[in-house]
Design a protein around this motif. Sequence first.
Motif, PDB file in Angstrom:
ATOM      1  N   VAL A 157      -1.690  13.894  -2.686  1.00 43.31           N
ATOM      2  CA  VAL A 157      -0.274  14.272  -2.622  1.00 43.31           C
ATOM      3  C   VAL A 157       0.033  14.964  -1.297  1.00 43.31           C
ATOM      4  CG1 VAL A 157       1.478  15.788  -3.636  1.00 43.31           C
ATOM      5  CG2 VAL A 157      -0.001  14.426  -5.125  1.00 43.31           C
ATOM      6  N   THR A 158      -0.884  15.807  -0.846  1.00 45.45           N
ATOM      7  CA  THR A 158      -0.694  16.546   0.410  1.00 45.45           C
ATOM      8  C   THR A 158      -0.611  15.604   1.609  1.00 45.45           C
ATOM      9  OG1 THR A 158      -1.935  18.413  -0.504  1.00 45.45           O
ATOM     10  CG2 THR A 158      -1.637  18.364   1.888  1.00 45.45           C
ATOM     11  N   TYR A 159      -1.396  14.541   1.587  1.00 44.36           N
ATOM     12  CA  TYR A 159      -1.467  13.636   2.729  1.00 44.36           C
ATOM     13  C   TYR A 159      -0.355  12.577   2.729  1.00 44.36           C
ATOM     14  CZ  TYR A 159      -6.328  15.361   2.952  1.00 44.36           C
ATOM     15  OH  TYR A 159      -7.440  16.141   3.014  1.00 44.36           O
ATOM     16  N   TYR A 160       0.343  12.421   1.638  1.00 50.36           N
ATOM     17  CA  TYR A 160       1.235  11.268   1.466  1.00 50.36           C
ATOM     18  C   TYR A 160       2.275  11.127   2.582  1.00 50.36           C
ATOM     19  CZ  TYR A 160       5.071   8.367  -0.084  1.00 50.36           C
ATOM     20  OH  TYR A 160       6.061   7.420  -0.120  1.00 50.36           O
ATOM     21  N   ILE A 161       2.980  12.200   2.936  1.00 54.21           N
ATOM     22  CA  ILE A 161       4.061  12.107   3.932  1.00 54.21           C
ATOM     23  C   ILE A 161       3.521  11.596   5.261  1.00 54.21           C
ATOM     24  CG2 ILE A 161       5.760  13.397   5.268  1.00 54.21           C
ATOM     25  CD1 ILE A 161       6.565  12.952   2.386  1.00 54.21           C
ATOM     26  N   ASN A 178       0.820  -1.207   0.000  1.00 51.88           N
ATOM     27  CA  ASN A 178       0.000   0.000   0.000  1.00 51.88           C
ATOM     28  C   ASN A 178       0.858   1.262   0.000  1.00 51.88           C
ATOM     29  OD1 ASN A 178      -2.639  -0.963  -0.155  1.00 51.88           O
ATOM     30  ND2 ASN A 178      -2.763  -1.338   2.036  1.00 51.88           N
ATOM     31  N   LYS A 179       1.959   1.212   0.754  1.00 50.51           N
ATOM     32  CA  LYS A 179       2.863   2.360   0.764  1.00 50.51           C
ATOM     33  C   LYS A 179       3.483   2.565  -0.615  1.00 50.51           C
ATOM     34  CE  LYS A 179       6.974   4.258   2.989  1.00 50.51           C
ATOM     35  NZ  LYS A 179       8.078   4.024   3.965  1.00 50.51           N
ATOM     36  N   ALA A 180       3.916   1.478  -1.248  1.00 51.37           N
ATOM     37  CA  ALA A 180       4.532   1.566  -2.576  1.00 51.37           C
ATOM     38  C   ALA A 180       3.524   2.064  -3.615  1.00 51.37           C
ATOM     39  CB  ALA A 180       5.083   0.201  -2.983  1.00 51.37           C
ATOM     40  N   PHE A 181       2.285   1.585  -3.524  1.00 49.35           N
ATOM     41  CA  PHE A 181       1.255   2.022  -4.478  1.00 49.35           C
ATOM     42  C   PHE A 181       0.985   3.516  -4.310  1.00 49.35           C
ATOM     43  CE2 PHE A 181      -2.956   2.852  -6.067  1.00 49.35           C
ATOM     44  CZ  PHE A 181      -3.056   2.053  -7.195  1.00 49.35           C
ATOM     45  N   TYR A 182       0.876   3.963  -3.060  1.00 47.00           N
ATOM     46  CA  TYR A 182       0.619   5.377  -2.780  1.00 47.00           C
ATOM     47  C   TYR A 182       1.773   6.239  -3.322  1.00 47.00           C
ATOM     48  CZ  TYR A 182      -1.631   9.147  -0.056  1.00 47.00           C
ATOM     49  OH  TYR A 182      -2.309  10.280   0.329  1.00 47.00           O
ATOM     50  N   GLU A 183       3.003   5.771  -3.086  1.00 48.78           N
ATOM     51  CA  GLU A 183       4.174   6.518  -3.564  1.00 48.78           C
ATOM     52  C   GLU A 183       4.169   6.631  -5.088  1.00 48.78           C
ATOM     53  OE1 GLU A 183       9.058   6.485  -3.060  1.00 48.78           O
ATOM     54  OE2 GLU A 183       7.845   4.799  -2.330  1.00 48.78           O
ATOM     55  N   ALA A 184       3.856   5.538  -5.772  1.00 50.25           N
ATOM     56  CA  ALA A 184       3.793   5.551  -7.236  1.00 50.25           C
ATOM     57  C   ALA A 184       2.688   6.485  -7.722  1.00 50.25           C
ATOM     58  CB  ALA A 184       3.569   4.133  -7.753  1.00 50.25           C
ATOM     59  N   PHE A 185       1.552   6.492  -7.000  1.00 49.48           N
ATOM     60  CA  PHE A 185       0.444   7.384  -7.345  1.00 49.48           C
ATOM     61  C   PHE A 185       0.873   8.843  -7.244  1.00 49.48           C
ATOM     62  CE2 PHE A 185      -3.256   9.939  -6.179  1.00 49.48           C
ATOM     63  CZ  PHE A 185      -4.180   9.568  -7.143  1.00 49.48           C
ATOM     64  N   ARG A 202      -8.183   3.160   5.521  1.00 52.27           N
ATOM     65  CA  ARG A 202      -9.250   3.781   4.726  1.00 52.27           C
ATOM     66  C   ARG A 202      -8.673   4.690   3.640  1.00 52.27           C
ATOM     67  NH1 ARG A 202     -13.876   7.682   7.238  1.00 52.27           N
ATOM     68  NH2 ARG A 202     -15.272   7.798   5.448  1.00 52.27           N
ATOM     69  N   ILE A 203      -7.638   5.468   3.974  1.00 55.88           N
ATOM     70  CA  ILE A 203      -7.016   6.342   2.976  1.00 55.88           C
ATOM     71  C   ILE A 203      -6.358   5.509   1.880  1.00 55.88           C
ATOM     72  CG2 ILE A 203      -5.184   8.032   2.573  1.00 55.88           C
ATOM     73  CD1 ILE A 203      -5.745   9.234   5.254  1.00 55.88           C
ATOM     74  N   CYS A 204      -5.626   4.472   2.287  1.00 55.60           N
ATOM     75  CA  CYS A 204      -4.948   3.615   1.308  1.00 55.60           C
ATOM     76  C   CYS A 204      -5.944   2.964   0.352  1.00 55.60           C
ATOM     77  CB  CYS A 204      -4.130   2.545   2.026  1.00 55.60           C
ATOM     78  SG  CYS A 204      -2.690   3.202   2.920  1.00 55.60           S
ATOM     79  N   SER A 205      -7.085   2.539   0.878  1.00 52.46           N
ATOM     80  CA  SER A 205      -8.110   1.915   0.029  1.00 52.46           C
ATOM     81  C   SER A 205      -8.668   2.904  -0.987  1.00 52.46           C
ATOM     82  CB  SER A 205      -9.249   1.369   0.894  1.00 52.46           C
ATOM     83  OG  SER A 205      -8.793   0.313   1.713  1.00 52.46           O
ATOM     84  N   LEU A 206      -8.881   4.143  -0.555  1.00 55.31           N
ATOM     85  CA  LEU A 206      -9.404   5.158  -1.465  1.00 55.31           C
ATOM     86  C   LEU A 206      -8.414   5.467  -2.583  1.00 55.31           C
ATOM     87  CD1 LEU A 206     -11.042   7.579   1.125  1.00 55.31           C
ATOM     88  CD2 LEU A 206     -12.244   6.342  -0.674  1.00 55.31           C
ATOM     89  N   ILE A 207      -7.129   5.494  -2.248  1.00 51.64           N
ATOM     90  CA  ILE A 207      -6.109   5.759  -3.262  1.00 51.64           C
ATOM     91  C   ILE A 207      -6.065   4.611  -4.275  1.00 51.64           C
ATOM     92  CG2 ILE A 207      -3.645   6.119  -3.675  1.00 51.64           C
ATOM     93  CD1 ILE A 207      -5.048   8.452  -2.265  1.00 51.64           C
TER      94      ILE A 207
END
Length: 346
Positions: free
Chosen positions: A169-173, A144-151, A286-291
């Motif tokens: 993008v704002t929430y990623y860090i 999930n972290k890798a997918f979010y980073e790629a997104f 929940r955030i990861c699922s939405l992404i």
Amino acid sequence: MTIQMEEIEPLLRQYDLTLEYGEEVNSKVMKIYTNKGPYVVKLLPNSIDQQFLHSYSSLRQSNFNQFVPIVLNRNQQLISHYNGQNYYVSPWLPNEPEDEREKRHQYLFQEMARLHKQTEQNVTLLGHEVSKHYETYVKELEENKAFYEAFVEKCEQKLYLSPFELQAVTYYIEVSRAIDFSIKKIEEWYEKMGEKETSRISLTHRKISAHHFLYDQNEKGHFINFEQARYASPIDDFLLFITRIARTTPVQSDDCVNWFYTYQKEYPYTDEEMLLFLSYLAYPHRICSLIKQSHTYPYTELEKNRKLVKAYWQFKNIEYVVMKLSEIEERKKREAEAAEAKATNE
């Protein structure tokens, strides 16, 4: 599926009760007045979870009495069938305490701790059960972290971002750090589990709230609604409770921290349970699922963005609780180590 008044009178014959009149509480619950006093009739789904029935047997066997019992029908059954529907009947409690919100919740979590304590069982851990869970969970977090980073990287290549992409993008860090914290705690849990061969489980209610904890005429609290109850790790009830109440606008919930330690005084988590609890709670699922599902959602851009913002608020509310609990647990650990060192030196 809605409870129908015309079905109540013939249903009550199975309990030797005569209906005087009834009041609808909601679509599935009706308060009825009978020749033997007030009761509640609850409409159940067509498919009954057997765990629901087993939970009442477990409660009786454990001598835990702070729950509203289900009235047995003429056939000594908990559930009655009428006109293709399933129902159960239980006594009506007045639920008119003079307690303020804080005192009511303190009492609720004391009783939840007693429920877990009195229904506790030890189970054998089979084979590589611990390592399998650890590997599966860490894999999910890392993916999930890798997918979010790629997104985020893909978004940063665009000249203009949609509102949803800009928020993501704002929430990623912050989300990335939360995932790292969750991985750290699960790694500590895995190390502590070592060669453990057993673990404890308890009867968990799974819908803990003040609405499911009613007072009788003597102001004694009783749990209701065990329809989702099942044996699981005792951490599950607080995980579900915090996740649910955190779905609000941003708020610093010190009350929730206090209720947690009210529970801990009665039935403290083991070191392993505390680490697992913090790992699960910190995970911004929940955030990861939405992404991950952002391109497949049948929602407008506004709806997607609104869901993401609400998920972020929930995440921040939970983050506050996680950080407070982590600070308290680290302080307790340092104090225990200092006391041990002092005792050794003396």
